[in-house]
Motif scaffolding. Structure first.
Motif, PDB file in Angstrom:
ATOM      1  N   ALA A 118       0.834  -1.207   0.000  1.00 35.28           N
ATOM      2  CA  ALA A 118       0.000   0.000   0.000  1.00 35.28           C
ATOM      3  C   ALA A 118       0.868   1.255   0.000  1.00 35.28           C
ATOM      4  O   ALA A 118       0.586   2.211  -0.728  1.00 35.28           O
ATOM      5  CB  ALA A 118      -0.922  -0.014   1.220  1.00 35.28           C
ATOM      6  N   HIS A 119       1.926   1.248   0.771  1.00 35.90           N
ATOM      7  CA  HIS A 119       2.783   2.431   0.840  1.00 35.90           C
ATOM      8  C   HIS A 119       3.547   2.633  -0.475  1.00 35.90           C
ATOM      9  O   HIS A 119       3.764   3.767  -0.903  1.00 35.90           O
ATOM     10  CB  HIS A 119       3.744   2.328   2.024  1.00 35.90           C
ATOM     11  CG  HIS A 119       4.214   3.658   2.486  1.00 35.90           C
ATOM     12  ND1 HIS A 119       3.413   4.517   3.200  1.00 35.90           N
ATOM     13  CD2 HIS A 119       5.392   4.303   2.318  1.00 35.90           C
ATOM     14  CE1 HIS A 119       4.087   5.624   3.457  1.00 35.90           C
ATOM     15  NE2 HIS A 119       5.289   5.524   2.933  1.00 35.90           N
ATOM     16  N   GLY A 127       3.788  13.673  -7.226  1.00 34.34           N
ATOM     17  CA  GLY A 127       3.121  14.939  -6.940  1.00 34.34           C
ATOM     18  C   GLY A 127       2.060  14.770  -5.878  1.00 34.34           C
ATOM     19  O   GLY A 127       1.812  13.675  -5.391  1.00 34.34           O
ATOM     20  N   LYS A 128       1.400  15.879  -5.554  1.00 36.76           N
ATOM     21  CA  LYS A 128       0.403  15.810  -4.488  1.00 36.76           C
ATOM     22  C   LYS A 128      -0.941  15.285  -4.979  1.00 36.76           C
ATOM     23  O   LYS A 128      -1.763  14.878  -4.175  1.00 36.76           O
ATOM     24  CB  LYS A 128       0.255  17.170  -3.807  1.00 36.76           C
ATOM     25  CG  LYS A 128      -0.501  18.229  -4.553  1.00 36.76           C
ATOM     26  CD  LYS A 128      -0.561  19.491  -3.688  1.00 36.76           C
ATOM     27  CE  LYS A 128      -1.643  20.417  -4.141  1.00 36.76           C
ATOM     28  NZ  LYS A 128      -1.776  21.572  -3.261  1.00 36.76           N
ATOM     29  N   GLU A 129      -1.162  15.277  -6.257  1.00 38.17           N
ATOM     30  CA  GLU A 129      -2.429  14.806  -6.827  1.00 38.17           C
ATOM     31  C   GLU A 129      -2.379  13.308  -7.130  1.00 38.17           C
ATOM     32  O   GLU A 129      -1.307  12.735  -7.306  1.00 38.17           O
ATOM     33  CB  GLU A 129      -2.729  15.575  -8.122  1.00 38.17           C
ATOM     34  CG  GLU A 129      -2.709  17.082  -7.982  1.00 38.17           C
ATOM     35  CD  GLU A 129      -3.803  17.615  -7.074  1.00 38.17           C
ATOM     36  OE1 GLU A 129      -4.871  16.976  -6.956  1.00 38.17           O
ATOM     37  OE2 GLU A 129      -3.580  18.677  -6.467  1.00 38.17           O
ATOM     38  N   ASP A 130      -3.533  12.705  -7.212  1.00 41.05           N
ATOM     39  CA  ASP A 130      -3.719  11.326  -7.684  1.00 41.05           C
ATOM     40  C   ASP A 130      -3.082  10.257  -6.801  1.00 41.05           C
ATOM     41  O   ASP A 130      -2.917   9.128  -7.240  1.00 41.05           O
ATOM     42  CB  ASP A 130      -3.198  11.165  -9.121  1.00 41.05           C
ATOM     43  CG  ASP A 130      -3.926  12.081 -10.088  1.00 41.05           C
ATOM     44  OD1 ASP A 130      -5.145  12.269  -9.915  1.00 41.05           O
ATOM     45  OD2 ASP A 130      -3.267  12.610 -10.997  1.00 41.05           O
ATOM     46  N   SER A 131      -2.707  10.574  -5.572  1.00 39.73           N
ATOM     47  CA  SER A 131      -2.182   9.544  -4.677  1.00 39.73           C
ATOM     48  C   SER A 131      -3.336   8.763  -4.065  1.00 39.73           C
ATOM     49  O   SER A 131      -4.481   9.206  -4.077  1.00 39.73           O
ATOM     50  CB  SER A 131      -1.345  10.172  -3.558  1.00 39.73           C
ATOM     51  OG  SER A 131      -0.107  10.595  -4.044  1.00 39.73           O
ATOM     52  N   GLU A 132      -3.023   7.625  -3.516  1.00 33.10           N
ATOM     53  CA  GLU A 132      -3.997   6.812  -2.789  1.00 33.10           C
ATOM     54  C   GLU A 132      -3.290   6.173  -1.605  1.00 33.10           C
ATOM     55  O   GLU A 132      -2.097   6.358  -1.421  1.00 33.10           O
ATOM     56  CB  GLU A 132      -4.615   5.752  -3.712  1.00 33.10           C
ATOM     57  CG  GLU A 132      -3.610   4.834  -4.376  1.00 33.10           C
ATOM     58  CD  GLU A 132      -4.260   3.817  -5.289  1.00 33.10           C
ATOM     59  OE1 GLU A 132      -5.115   3.050  -4.814  1.00 33.10           O
ATOM     60  OE2 GLU A 132      -3.918   3.794  -6.471  1.00 33.10           O
ATOM     61  N   PRO A 140      -5.799  -0.898   2.510  1.00 39.05           N
ATOM     62  CA  PRO A 140      -6.969  -1.449   1.839  1.00 39.05           C
ATOM     63  C   PRO A 140      -6.854  -2.968   1.670  1.00 39.05           C
ATOM     64  O   PRO A 140      -5.760  -3.515   1.515  1.00 39.05           O
ATOM     65  CB  PRO A 140      -6.957  -0.744   0.468  1.00 39.05           C
ATOM     66  CG  PRO A 140      -6.227   0.535   0.724  1.00 39.05           C
ATOM     67  CD  PRO A 140      -5.182   0.204   1.751  1.00 39.05           C
ATOM     68  N   LEU A 141      -7.995  -3.633   1.694  1.00 39.42           N
ATOM     69  CA  LEU A 141      -8.013  -5.104   1.660  1.00 39.42           C
ATOM     70  C   LEU A 141      -7.322  -5.699   0.445  1.00 39.42           C
ATOM     71  O   LEU A 141      -6.747  -6.788   0.516  1.00 39.42           O
ATOM     72  CB  LEU A 141      -9.473  -5.605   1.727  1.00 39.42           C
ATOM     73  CG  LEU A 141     -10.170  -5.395   3.062  1.00 39.42           C
ATOM     74  CD1 LEU A 141     -11.624  -5.832   2.966  1.00 39.42           C
ATOM     75  CD2 LEU A 141      -9.460  -6.136   4.174  1.00 39.42           C
ATOM     76  N   ARG A 142      -7.345  -5.005  -0.673  1.00 42.20           N
ATOM     77  CA  ARG A 142      -6.745  -5.567  -1.885  1.00 42.20           C
ATOM     78  C   ARG A 142      -5.239  -5.829  -1.739  1.00 42.20           C
ATOM     79  O   ARG A 142      -4.672  -6.627  -2.471  1.00 42.20           O
ATOM     80  CB  ARG A 142      -7.015  -4.680  -3.094  1.00 42.20           C
ATOM     81  CG  ARG A 142      -6.275  -3.380  -3.128  1.00 42.20           C
ATOM     82  CD  ARG A 142      -6.661  -2.585  -4.387  1.00 42.20           C
ATOM     83  NE  ARG A 142      -5.803  -1.460  -4.595  1.00 42.20           N
ATOM     84  CZ  ARG A 142      -6.082  -0.219  -4.176  1.00 42.20           C
ATOM     85  NH1 ARG A 142      -7.188   0.027  -3.512  1.00 42.20           N
ATOM     86  NH2 ARG A 142      -5.248   0.761  -4.434  1.00 42.20           N
TER      87      ARG A 142
END
Length: 147
Positions: A118-119, A127-132, A140-142
């Protein structure tokens, strides 16, 4: 009975800090305080210290306030929950994931793998946009699937 209340508040604060970390990371670090967080997403800085580490100081100050103020009932439980989460975050994020201190390199547990996956996805964006994946201890479970 008093000790059970203290333990309950302590554990509640520790768990609530995962939400606070997610919220702070998503809306503050990747928002208006990106200027402090962006060096964490880049590999070109030369110091062990990152501007991003200022967030640690902020939460440490809040924890110390609750420990020392005496203004809030069960302040030591609140401060302790925040402090334990901060220590856990440091161990997982800075030592385990980013290897600021070279230990836990070969951790091969399913939970450890999920956190690292996940990390890694979070740092895929520079960039600061579009991260999760803004949380730390609850990926997240996936990411728990074997790959």
């Amino acid at each position: 009975m008093e000790i059970l209340i203290w333990i309950g508040i302590f554990l509640t604060c520790f768990v609530a800090m995962e939400f606070m970390a997610w919220f702070t990371h998503k809306y503050i670090m990747h928002g208006f305080l990106w200027v402090l967080h962006k060096d964490h997403h880049r590999k070109d800085h030369k110091s062990w210290w990152e501007r991003n580490d200022a967030f640690f100081i902020f939460y440490a100050a809040i924890s110390m306030f609750f420990f020392m103020s005496g203004l809030v009932p069960y302040g030591s439980a609140i401060g302790g929950g925040i402090a334990l989460y901060g220590f856990t975050y440091f161990m997982v994020h800075d030592i385990f994931i980013h290897q600021r201190i070279k230990i836990f390199k070969k951790a091969n547990h399913w939970y450890a793998k999920a956190i690292r996956r996940a990390h890694k996805i979070h740092h895929k964006q520079l960039g600061k946009e579009d991260s999760e994946c803004f949380g730390m201890l609850v990926p997240p479970l996936r990411f728990f699937k074997n790959k």
